[in-house]
Design an enzyme around this catalytic site. Sequence first.
Site: not given
Ligand code: PGA
Length: 246
Positions: A209, A164, A8-10, A92
């Site tokens: 993480s 998550e 997930n590149w956000k 999300h």
């Molecule tokens: P992260 O994000 O791997 O940077 O903790 C995970 C997510 O929000 O999907």
Amino acid sequence: MEKIILGNWKMNPQEKEEAVGLAKEIVEEVDKGIIGIAPPLVFLSDVSDVVSDSSVMLGAQDVFWEDKGSHTGEVSIDELKSLGVEFVIIGHSERRGLGESDKEVNKKVKQVLENDLKAVLCVGEPENMRNKGVDVAKRFVSGELEKGLEGVSMNDDSLIIAYEPIWAISTQSEGPASVDDVLEMISFIKRYLKINDLDGGTPVLYGGSINRDNAGEFLRTKEIDGVLVGRASLEADEFLKIIKSA
Ligand code: PGA
């Protein structure tokens, strides 16, 4: 079950060339497995060109529940399909944090499933719930599942759940949840799906993480069907190492 690894590149990267470059580096190294990347909406078309002849799935980070029409700023399922999108991340915690409700999440899940794409429904408790104990955290998560999946009777692999815990996402945390905590919650989610006749072998992923150093211990755990990776999916080398550890 084959492990699922989704990036997930956000809201990253900032330049089209960088997005295309990152996708190319991943595609060059990946020729099997259930691997997907979800770039920002504006880069979907360009990244689609890169992944179209590969085994890497293209994902979107959101969708609107209406088919088309006067909905300024939204994106429809057909628009995503026309670019070859195969999965959509829904609910999300960063979107819920902006005010997305369970009702909206539910409409989006149904829109995606009814259109034969994969819906990746994100659930997870905030830190203050976890601090009250695991039973409170489970109640919170089952509430999100109940509302997010209302009216859903899918019995195939179109539905994916991503657990998550908000407190373990890299922007909020120094590290992931423990494998034991994740295992307990994922087993709980699987039981919930089974009891509610939603389980057609629905994969349940963990996110929060994940990086090259810790991915292996999660991916080697049988009940954890894969990982949803944020920050560590933004560097090809790091993401590829996570994939290799599966
Ligand atoms: P992260 O994000 O791997 O940077 O903790 C995970 C997510 O929000 O999907």
